[in-house]
Design an enzyme around this catalytic site. Structure first.
Site, PDB file in Angstrom:
ATOM      1  CB  ILE A  97      -0.982  -0.005   1.207  1.00 31.66           C
ATOM      2  CG1 ILE A  97      -2.006   1.117   1.055  1.00 31.66           C
ATOM      3  CG2 ILE A  97      -0.245   0.081   2.528  1.00 31.66           C
ATOM      4  CD1 ILE A  97      -2.852   1.031  -0.195  1.00 31.66           C
ATOM      5  CD  GLU A 171      -7.658  -5.108   6.066  1.00 34.72           C
ATOM      6  OE1 GLU A 171      -6.994  -5.851   6.818  1.00 34.72           O
ATOM      7  OE2 GLU A 171      -7.661  -5.230   4.832  1.00 34.72           O
ATOM      8  N   GLY A 312      -5.587  -6.960   1.220  1.00 33.00           N
ATOM      9  CA  GLY A 312      -6.040  -5.965   2.195  1.00 33.00           C
ATOM     10  C   GLY A 312      -5.171  -4.729   2.134  1.00 33.00           C
ATOM     11  CD  GLU A 313      -0.655  -4.279   2.903  1.00 34.06           C
ATOM     12  OE1 GLU A 313      -0.281  -3.468   2.014  1.00 34.06           O
ATOM     13  OE2 GLU A 313       0.061  -5.206   3.306  1.00 34.06           O
ATOM     14  N   GLY A 314      -5.912  -1.845   1.845  1.00 37.14           N
ATOM     15  CA  GLY A 314      -6.415  -0.814   0.956  1.00 37.14           C
ATOM     16  C   GLY A 314      -5.798  -0.906  -0.423  1.00 37.14           C
TER      17      GLY A 314
END
Length: 347
Positions: A97, A171, A312-314
């Site tokens: 990210i 997240e 995830g992580e955006g």
């Protein structure tokens, strides 16, 4: 009894504005519908912002991090210590990210929602820690009502301090696919087995064990049915904080660019707590986590991309971000037939 009071969410539906936006798109120098979903995206962004000239200013990524007490039962392929280790990686700029945020010039900060570790002050770290990890949901609610409310309110505070008009919530939390699966199963009325995936890489035996544990958790919290109670009993601190952030952002008419499974589970809870939040959501991609398909269906959502991702992580949202920039550029900068002196197609 703890009660969460959500801010007012404005209904974006406006028939006159929608017609104006569609007419502007239709009169651009192209065949009708030739730009496909980019056209629909431009209309959606205009509706969210209440204007015929949608634009994006100073997009923001906030990665919410927390640990999960349930992981002590072996529901994840990685130890909980990885959460804190990944936070350090974010702060050093080494995660996926970070790379995508730099590429697209999006400001990124990490929010400590409840990591089971303490961090030294850092300019990219926001300390909103409620507690050191959620509780063990197999034996008690993951959060007390007070803790859940604090997480929601802290998420709202994060957004109140933001510039810009577009938010990506990412997240990091070992065990958070379990929390997301539990939330989906209860709020979406799905069988838990249909909501569970391999998360960080469980083998067949690990997946069977995870399913057994999560089934027990749902049985343990059968009385939790209202959205707030479900979030407190089954969720995680980072998910609850994401819920608060999404609700606040929608109340401020920001664009919500939604990532994958975990972010979508937060949006599902946000929509149940504050109906109307989902109107502000653009869904970035279709995660390969099995539960995400059910989440998207529950939210009547069609994501922009399908890249086989589950990080995830955006990260999926950051990948989709240029499509929103293009949609705004098309509606604002592309010539109409009359501007260009080009004959329109015959009816």
């Amino acid at each position: 009894m703890t009660i969460f009071t959500a801010p007012t969410i404005t209904n974006i539906e406006n028939d006159e504005l929608r017609l104006q936006l569609q007419q502007i798109i239709d009169l651009k120098t192209k065949p009708l519908g030739a730009l496909g979903r980019i056209e629909a995206l431009a209309v959606q962004l205009g509706m969210i912002q209440g204007t015929i000239t949608p634009h994006i200013e100073q997009a923001q990524i906030r990665v919410f991090a927390a640990d999960h007490g349930l992981t002590k039962h072996g529901t994840s392929a990685f130890p909980s210590a990885v959460t804190a280790q990944m936070v350090h990686n974010f702060l050093q700029g080494g995660a996926a990210i970070n790379v995508l945020a730099r590429q697209h010039n999006i400001e990124l900060k990490v929010v400590d929602a409840g990591v089971d570790a303490d961090f030294a002050p850092h300019p990219k770290l926001l300390d909103y820690k409620v507690r050191h990890g959620s509780r063990d949901a197999l034996t008690e609610p993951a959060m007390t009502e007070t803790e859940c409310l604090a997480a929601l309110e802290n998420g709202m505070k994060v957004v109140k301090n933001l510039v810009g008009n577009l938010l990506i919530v990412g997240e990091m939390g070992i065990g958070n696919t379990s929390a997301a699966s539990l939330l989906l199963a209860r709020l979406g009325n799905f069988y838990i087995a249909d909501c569970i995936g391999r998360g960080t890489g469980l083998d067949d035996a690990g997946l069977e064990h995870k399913t057994d544990i999560l089934t027990q958790v749902l049985d343990r919290h059968q009385q939790a049915q209202a959205p707030f109670d479900v979030l407190a009993a089954l969720g995680g601190l980072e998910i609850a904080m994401m819920v608060g952030a999404l609700i606040q952002a929608a109340s401020e008419r920001r664009i919500l660019l939604i990532d994958g499974f975990i972010a979508s589970s937060a949006l599902l809870v946000a929509e149940r707590l504050a109906p109307g939040v989902a109107q502000y959501a653009v869904f970035a991609h279709h995660s390969v986590e099995p539960g995400h398909a059910h989440l998207l269906k529950s939210l009547n959502a069609e994501p922009l991309l399908n890249m086989g991702m589950r990080l995830g992580e955006g990260s999926g949202a950051a990948l989709a971000y240029p499509l929103l920039q293009s949609a705004c550029a098309i509606i604002n900068e592309m010539a109409s037939f009359s501007d260009a002196g080009i004959s329109e197609q015959n009816n």
